[in-house]
Design a protein around this motif. Structure first.
Motif, short mmCIF file in Angstrom:
data_model
loop_
_atom_site.label_atom_id
_atom_site.label_comp_id
_atom_site.label_asym_id
_atom_site.label_seq_id
_atom_site.Cartn_x
_atom_site.Cartn_y
_atom_site.Cartn_z
N VAL A 98 4.80 -7.04 1.15
CA VAL A 98 4.26 -7.23 -0.24
C VAL A 98 5.40 -7.09 -1.25
CG1 VAL A 98 2.62 -6.28 -2.05
CG2 VAL A 98 1.99 -5.89 0.49
N LYS A 99 5.29 -8.30 -2.07
CA LYS A 99 6.27 -8.33 -3.10
C LYS A 99 5.69 -8.34 -4.57
CE LYS A 99 9.51 -11.36 -0.51
NZ LYS A 99 10.09 -12.49 -0.35
N ASP A 100 4.39 -8.36 -4.72
CA ASP A 100 3.38 -8.25 -5.82
C ASP A 100 2.05 -7.59 -5.47
OD1 ASP A 100 1.50 -9.69 -7.99
OD2 ASP A 100 3.45 -9.59 -8.61
N PRO A 101 1.94 -6.66 -6.55
CA PRO A 101 0.42 -5.75 -6.35
C PRO A 101 -0.69 -6.83 -5.91
CG PRO A 101 1.73 -4.91 -8.17
CD PRO A 101 2.38 -6.09 -7.70
N SER A 102 -0.75 -8.04 -6.69
CA SER A 102 -1.73 -8.60 -6.65
C SER A 102 -2.16 -9.23 -5.03
CB SER A 102 -1.73 -10.22 -7.24
OG SER A 102 -0.62 -10.97 -6.77
N GLU A 103 -0.99 -9.12 -4.19
CA GLU A 103 -1.13 -9.45 -2.68
C GLU A 103 -1.80 -8.49 -1.91
OE1 GLU A 103 2.65 -10.23 -1.07
OE2 GLU A 103 3.28 -10.99 -2.97
N VAL A 104 -2.48 -7.32 -2.43
CA VAL A 104 -3.16 -6.22 -1.68
C VAL A 104 -4.55 -6.36 -2.02
CG1 VAL A 104 -1.03 -4.83 -0.91
CG2 VAL A 104 -2.40 -4.44 -3.05
N THR A 105 -4.93 -7.06 -3.16
CA THR A 105 -6.36 -7.30 -3.34
C THR A 105 -6.85 -8.51 -3.00
OG1 THR A 105 -5.89 -8.17 -5.65
CG2 THR A 105 -5.97 -5.74 -5.57
N GLY A 106 -8.21 -8.59 -2.90
CA GLY A 106 -8.93 -9.91 -2.34
C GLY A 106 -8.34 -10.29 -0.91
N LEU A 107 -7.93 -9.68 0.01
CA LEU A 107 -7.44 -9.98 1.36
C LEU A 107 -8.56 -10.79 2.06
CD1 LEU A 107 -5.79 -6.54 2.84
CD2 LEU A 107 -4.65 -8.68 1.42
N ASN A 108 -8.24 -12.11 2.46
CA ASN A 108 -9.08 -12.77 3.54
C ASN A 108 -9.36 -11.87 4.91
OD1 ASN A 108 -7.06 -12.94 5.33
ND2 ASN A 108 -6.43 -15.09 4.26
N ARG A 109 -10.31 -12.52 5.31
CA ARG A 109 -11.10 -11.78 6.61
C ARG A 109 -9.82 -11.53 7.55
NH1 ARG A 109 -16.17 -14.10 9.48
NH2 ARG A 109 -16.94 -13.64 7.44
N LYS A 110 -8.98 -12.52 7.84
CA LYS A 110 -7.88 -12.44 8.88
C LYS A 110 -7.02 -11.02 8.51
CE LYS A 110 -4.19 -14.82 11.22
NZ LYS A 110 -3.43 -16.06 11.42
N LEU A 161 -4.63 1.07 -4.10
CA LEU A 161 -3.25 0.33 -3.38
C LEU A 161 -2.38 -0.34 -4.23
CD1 LEU A 161 -2.32 0.28 -0.61
CD2 LEU A 161 -3.70 -1.57 -0.25
N ALA A 162 -3.19 -1.21 -4.92
CA ALA A 162 -2.50 -2.12 -5.96
C ALA A 162 -1.72 -1.34 -6.98
CB ALA A 162 -3.22 -3.09 -6.60
N ASP A 163 -2.15 -0.31 -7.52
CA ASP A 163 -1.50 0.29 -8.53
C ASP A 163 -0.26 1.15 -7.90
OD1 ASP A 163 -3.40 -0.27 -10.23
OD2 ASP A 163 -4.48 1.52 -10.33
N THR A 164 -0.46 1.65 -6.54
CA THR A 164 0.52 2.56 -5.96
C THR A 164 1.74 1.47 -5.52
OG1 THR A 164 -1.04 4.07 -5.04
CG2 THR A 164 1.02 4.18 -4.07
N VAL A 165 1.39 0.41 -5.29
CA VAL A 165 2.36 -0.83 -4.66
C VAL A 165 3.28 -0.89 -6.13
CG1 VAL A 165 2.74 -3.12 -4.28
CG2 VAL A 165 1.21 -1.56 -2.76
N SER A 166 2.48 -1.18 -7.08
CA SER A 166 3.15 -1.67 -8.54
C SER A 166 4.07 -0.16 -8.93
CB SER A 166 2.10 -1.81 -9.55
OG SER A 166 2.72 -2.11 -11.02
N GLU A 167 3.79 0.96 -8.69
CA GLU A 167 4.59 1.86 -9.25
C GLU A 167 5.95 1.93 -8.41
OE1 GLU A 167 2.25 5.31 -8.72
OE2 GLU A 167 0.60 4.98 -10.43
N LEU A 168 5.56 1.73 -7.03
CA LEU A 168 6.77 1.69 -6.01
C LEU A 168 7.76 0.73 -6.32
CD1 LEU A 168 7.72 3.81 -3.79
CD2 LEU A 168 6.67 2.37 -2.30
N LEU A 169 6.99 -0.49 -6.72
CA LEU A 169 7.89 -1.44 -6.64
C LEU A 169 8.85 -1.47 -8.20
CD1 LEU A 169 5.62 -4.60 -5.94
CD2 LEU A 169 7.91 -4.11 -4.91
N ASN A 170 8.52 -0.86 -9.11
CA ASN A 170 9.12 -0.46 -10.22
C ASN A 170 10.04 0.72 -10.11
OD1 ASN A 170 7.41 -2.14 -12.17
ND2 ASN A 170 6.01 -0.67 -12.52
#
Length: 428
Positions: free
Chosen positions: A295-307, A253-262
């Motif tokens: 999402v503005k940065d790929p890091s935002e979709v990794t390590g999501l909290n429980r909520k 998911l993070a890699d795909t977000v990064s590709e699309l943002l680019n």
């Protein structure tokens, strides 16, 4: 075809709108030819976002709620369009059985059902509202906030026909229920015209399929009038085999977000756009603004909290999210009373019949507005006309809405092609 309306934006978008206005005869001829080849859905609503430099749909709903939010000025248009839509389904139709969502406590939604009921009744049809809820065992009147009353009735099945009461079994059954929980047995293999077809519900429909069809439509339209299709088309990508609770698929998911943002950044550089690009991660099936994150940065979709994981893992009717569409975020620079707004355009058959602004005082220009706290402001007629002012400036209100109507109808055409493909896969 498209009414003159007042709109909330008076800013840019002039180059795109000018192209659309100059090509109006060519555009309308092209649409007419498309509707001879493709059957329009019975009705639809399209959420648009206007970034000034870009105007694009971000969602297309084939079981639209919100007819109660349309201006009463639109009623004649809706009645005429509904007449055409019903005649296409069943020329001899005398009545319609309307089946809503199972929201007996959501009286605001039921006002939408009452509005559809009123449109169909004024189109000269007998209309009854049949509920799929097992607790509705007899005609049940519900008082609505606007002072009106809606009567829900139990549905029974006789052979391959749906019946309400002793003998009300019309040739047209209209769904205003998106079937997120699956297709109930009572609706399967009936001989009446069931509109939209049940496979258009979210148990089988996917947003990525819709935007794939929209991508093809956009490419054809862009070639027709000589524009970059990106100006009316949000980039998107698909990621499957996700499990938000188990954190499965986060890296993909993070890699795909990064590709699309680019990809978006490259377009922003090409057009000299200084705004920060973003994407919206949405459940590939579902509605009501559930399962959505900006999402503005790929890091935002990794390590999501429980909520966050809970929010993304399940949508309406408990539908589990294993697939998402990652869609280019389109800023909205429209405001109503200084609150962020986005236009929603309503259509019946292939006619634009109105719209409203979805407004949210607590959200920003790059956030999802389909969220608790939103409210609606009806679009209203500016002049009693059904065509743009081709000699006027492109940014005057009637012409701005003409552009909105064109883009919404492109999404409608994409939905038509999408349903044709689904019919081959899921139809009888």
């Amino acid at each position: 075809m498209v009414p003159h309306l007042t709109t909330a934006l008076t800013g840019p978008l002039k180059e795109l709108e000018t192209r659309i206005l100059k090509a109006q005869p060519k555009i309308e001829h092209w649409f007419r030819s498309q509707w001879t080849e493709h059957a329009a859905p019975f009705y639809a609503s399209v959420d648009l976002r206007n970034a000034g430099f870009k105007l694009a749909p971000v969602d297309t709903n084939l079981f639209p709620g919100g007819f109660n939010n349309l201006s009463q000025d639109f009623l004649p248009l809706a009645i005429q369009a509904a007449t055409v839509a019903v005649e296409k389904a069943c020329p001899e139709a005398r009545g319609v059985l309307l089946i809503p969502e199972n929201h007996t406590r959501n009286t605001f939604y039921l006002q939408n059902v009452a509005a559809i009921h009123g449109i169909l009744r004024q189109a000269g049809l007998n209309v009854r509202v049949g509920s799929l809820l097992p607790e509705i065992t007899e005609p049940t009147p519900i008082d609505l906030p606007n002072g009106k009353q809606l009567v829900l009735e139990p549905i029974s099945r006789r052979g391959n026909r749906l019946v309400v009461g002793e003998d009300f079994s019309p040739c047209v059954v209209l769904l205003n229920n998106d079937l997120s929980g699956g297709i109930p047995d009572i609706l399967k293999n009936i001989e009446q015209n069931l509109l939209p077809p049940p496979f258009a519900g979210w148990s089988t429909r996917r947003k990525t399929k819709h935007f794939s069809a929209y991508n093809d439509v956009c490419n054809e339209f862009a070639e027709l009038i000589g524009i970059d299709p990106w100006l009316i088309n949000p980039y998107f990508a698909h990621v499957g085999e996700l499990d938000f609770q188990a954190r499965q698929g986060e890296d993909v998911l993070a890699d795909t977000v990064s590709e699309l943002l680019n990809r978006i950044k490259a377009k922003y550089q090409e057009y000299g756009i200084t705004h920060d690009p973003y994407v919206v991660v949405k459940a590939d099936a579902g509605t009501y603004g559930m399962g959505v994150m900006t999402v503005k940065d790929p890091s935002e979709v990794t390590g999501l909290n429980r909520k966050q994981r809970n929010k993304m893992s399940v949508v309406k009717e408990g539908l589990e999210v294993n697939d998402v569409i990652i869609q280019e975020g389109v800023h909205t620079f429209e405001t109503v009373n200084e609150a962020v707004a986005e236009p929603v355009v309503y259509m019946m058959d292939h006619f634009v019949v109105g719209g409203f602004y979805r407004v949210h005082t607590g959200r920003g220009v790059d956030e999802n507005l389909n969220a608790p706290g939103m409210h609606f402001v009806p679009l209203a007629f500016e002049n009693p006309c059904n065509s743009p002012d081709c000699d006027g400036n492109p940014d005057i209100a009637p012409n701005r809405f003409y552009a909105y109507g064109v883009v919404a109808r492109l999404a409608l055409l994409a939905a038509s092609r999408e349903l044709e493909a689904m019919n081959e896969e899921f139809g009888d």
